[in-house]
Design a protein around this motif. Structure first.
Motif, short mmCIF file in Angstrom:
data_model
loop_
_atom_site.label_atom_id
_atom_site.label_comp_id
_atom_site.label_asym_id
_atom_site.label_seq_id
_atom_site.Cartn_x
_atom_site.Cartn_y
_atom_site.Cartn_z
N ASP A 3 34.32 33.63 33.29
CA ASP A 3 34.19 33.88 34.73
C ASP A 3 35.13 35.01 35.13
OD1 ASP A 3 32.33 31.77 35.78
OD2 ASP A 3 33.77 30.48 34.76
N LEU A 4 34.57 35.98 35.85
CA LEU A 4 35.31 37.16 36.29
C LEU A 4 34.98 37.42 37.75
CD1 LEU A 4 36.92 39.85 35.71
CD2 LEU A 4 34.72 40.84 35.05
N VAL A 5 36.01 37.65 38.57
CA VAL A 5 35.79 37.93 39.98
C VAL A 5 36.52 39.22 40.34
CG1 VAL A 5 37.71 36.40 40.62
CG2 VAL A 5 36.00 37.01 42.33
N THR A 6 35.83 40.13 41.06
CA THR A 6 36.38 41.45 41.37
C THR A 6 35.97 41.87 42.78
OG1 THR A 6 34.48 42.83 40.72
CG2 THR A 6 35.94 42.06 38.95
N PRO A 7 36.67 42.87 43.33
CA PRO A 7 36.18 43.49 44.57
C PRO A 7 34.84 44.18 44.31
CG PRO A 7 38.46 44.11 44.13
CD PRO A 7 37.94 43.44 42.90
N GLY A 8 34.09 44.41 45.37
CA GLY A 8 32.75 44.95 45.21
C GLY A 8 32.71 46.34 44.63
N SER A 9 33.65 47.22 45.01
CA SER A 9 33.57 48.61 44.58
C SER A 9 33.70 48.73 43.06
CB SER A 9 34.65 49.45 45.27
OG SER A 9 35.93 48.87 45.06
N VAL A 10 34.77 48.18 42.50
CA VAL A 10 34.92 48.26 41.05
C VAL A 10 33.89 47.38 40.35
CG1 VAL A 10 36.61 46.36 40.80
CG2 VAL A 10 36.61 48.28 39.18
N GLY A 11 33.41 46.35 41.06
CA GLY A 11 32.36 45.51 40.49
C GLY A 11 31.08 46.29 40.22
N LEU A 12 30.79 47.28 41.07
CA LEU A 12 29.61 48.12 40.86
C LEU A 12 29.74 48.93 39.57
CD1 LEU A 12 29.00 49.44 44.48
CD2 LEU A 12 27.68 47.69 43.26
N HIS A 56 29.92 36.98 36.84
CA HIS A 56 30.69 37.96 37.60
C HIS A 56 30.38 37.81 39.07
CE1 HIS A 56 31.31 42.43 38.80
NE2 HIS A 56 32.41 41.74 39.01
N ARG A 57 31.43 37.69 39.88
CA ARG A 57 31.26 37.50 41.31
C ARG A 57 32.08 38.54 42.07
NH1 ARG A 57 33.90 34.12 45.02
NH2 ARG A 57 35.15 33.22 43.34
N PHE A 58 31.52 39.07 43.17
CA PHE A 58 32.23 39.99 44.05
C PHE A 58 32.98 39.16 45.11
CE2 PHE A 58 29.19 43.89 43.63
CZ PHE A 58 29.38 43.86 42.27
N ALA A 59 34.21 39.57 45.42
CA ALA A 59 34.98 38.87 46.45
C ALA A 59 36.12 39.76 46.92
CB ALA A 59 35.53 37.55 45.91
N PRO A 60 36.60 39.56 48.15
CA PRO A 60 37.79 40.29 48.62
C PRO A 60 39.04 39.80 47.90
CG PRO A 60 37.09 38.70 50.25
CD PRO A 60 36.03 38.70 49.20
N ASP A 61 40.13 40.55 48.05
CA ASP A 61 41.36 40.25 47.31
C ASP A 61 41.82 38.80 47.44
OD1 ASP A 61 41.66 42.69 46.18
OD2 ASP A 61 43.53 43.20 47.18
N SER A 62 41.82 38.28 48.67
CA SER A 62 42.34 36.92 48.88
C SER A 62 41.56 35.89 48.08
CB SER A 62 42.29 36.57 50.38
OG SER A 62 40.96 36.65 50.87
N GLU A 63 40.24 36.06 48.00
CA GLU A 63 39.41 35.13 47.25
C GLU A 63 39.56 35.33 45.75
OE1 GLU A 63 35.35 34.87 48.51
OE2 GLU A 63 35.89 35.01 50.64
N VAL A 64 39.78 36.58 45.33
CA VAL A 64 40.02 36.85 43.90
C VAL A 64 41.27 36.10 43.45
CG1 VAL A 64 40.67 38.61 42.23
CG2 VAL A 64 38.86 39.09 43.88
N ILE A 65 42.33 36.26 44.19
CA ILE A 65 43.61 35.64 43.83
C ILE A 65 43.49 34.12 43.84
CG2 ILE A 65 46.00 35.33 44.60
CD1 ILE A 65 45.85 38.28 45.57
#
Length: 296
Positions: free
Chosen positions: A96-105, A125-134
């Motif tokens: 499982d990997l979670v990243t911001p949308g821009s680098v996720g693209l 792989h899931r896109f999420a803002p920083d707070s949700e990533v952490i």
């Protein structure tokens, strides 16, 4: 409700089925024949008759066959647990990997290429803002995360992973000479738009009245769609380079060159234990592919 079965009893039943007699099963297990018989008797007390003793062979009852199937399932589960704990197989299992949308693209197509080459891997792989990533990494919902800010959470290890330049992006036919041009074109906002635009534009246009004074011509919270109104001439925006590079209408937009603002992207994972073998394999693949794309 059935009482949990003693593993020693089950082991004796399996040995009996494989050896074909109480005498041979006892020899295999290094037990007495009486002990094997006692274990089978305990099982039959719980389950009913599991084996019928014939003069020359043993016949397993439906209850006995169900027990043997249960024993095989336990053995398979033990092997799966041992494999997960050993964690030596880098080419199989889920990550499982979670990243911001821009680098996720940027990363998502590379992850799909890897999964196609290594079908034993299951990459979520899931896109999420920083707070949700952490939060996802800290709470063990994701093994790996990438964030645009370095977390101070003591449970997490953070290391630089990638640099992400911010870009001022306008419709292809527009020219930006000063702040008045930005006011004329108008701003296409997004969830991180105000913060990104403030960081970039404050360095390019000294003494400007502030991003919040710019007329907003639109808003989108979908990273892949933010540049669509820009391509249609409806306004400008500020985005990370990876989001712009993933946009398929490159001829309809233009990057305004000038003072650079570069964000560091941080790879985070839990501090208490090492990365899994497959996480290490995926990270090596991503670093190699990113280096190749840059021509380094």
């Amino acid at each position: 409700m059935m009482v949990m079965l003693n593993p020693l009893w089950i082991r004796s039943a399996v040995a009996l089925a494989e050896a074909g007699s109480f005498t041979r099963a006892a020899a295999v297990l290094d037990l007495t024949q009486a002990a094997v018989s006692q274990h089978v008797g305990q099982l039959e007390t719980r389950l009913g008759a599991i084996v019928i003793r014939r003069s020359r062979r043993l016949e397993w009852t439906p209850a006995g066959l169900a027990l043997l199937e249960y024993a095989r399932e336990l053995e398979a589960a033990d092997k799966r647990l041992a494999a997960r704990l050993a964690d030596t197989d880098a080419l199989r299992g889920a990550l499982d990997l979670v990243t911001p949308g821009s680098v996720g693209l940027l990363l998502y197509p590379l992850l799909l290429d890897l999964q196609r080459a290594e079908p034993g891997l299951v990459i979520c792989h899931r896109f999420a803002p920083d707070s949700e990533v952490i939060d996802a990494v800290a709470s063990n919902r994701s093994e790996l995360g990438i964030a645009t800010t370095r977390s101070e959470d003591p449970r997490l290890t953070a290391m630089p992973f990638l640099e992400e330049p911010l870009e001022l992006i306008v419709p292809a036919g527009e020219t930006v000479r000063d702040w008045h041009d930005l006011e004329r074109i108008g701003f296409i906002d997004h969830p991180d738009g105000q913060a990104m635009a403030t960081r970039l534009l404050s360095r390019r246009f000294d003494g400007n009245p502030g991003v919040r004074r710019l007329p907003v011509r639109g808003f989108s919270n979908q990273i892949s769609l933010i540049l669509e109104p820009v391509a249609r001439g409806l306004g400008f925006t500020v985005l990370p380079r990876y989001a712009r590079q993933a946009f398929d209408k490159a001829t309809h937009i233009r990057v305004v060159e000038g003072v650079a603002v570069v964000d560091t992207l941080w790879l985070i994972h839990r501090s208490e234990w090492p990365l899994s073998a497959r996480a290490g394999h995926v990270l090596r693949h991503l670093r190699y592919m990113i280096t190749s794309l840059r021509g380094e």
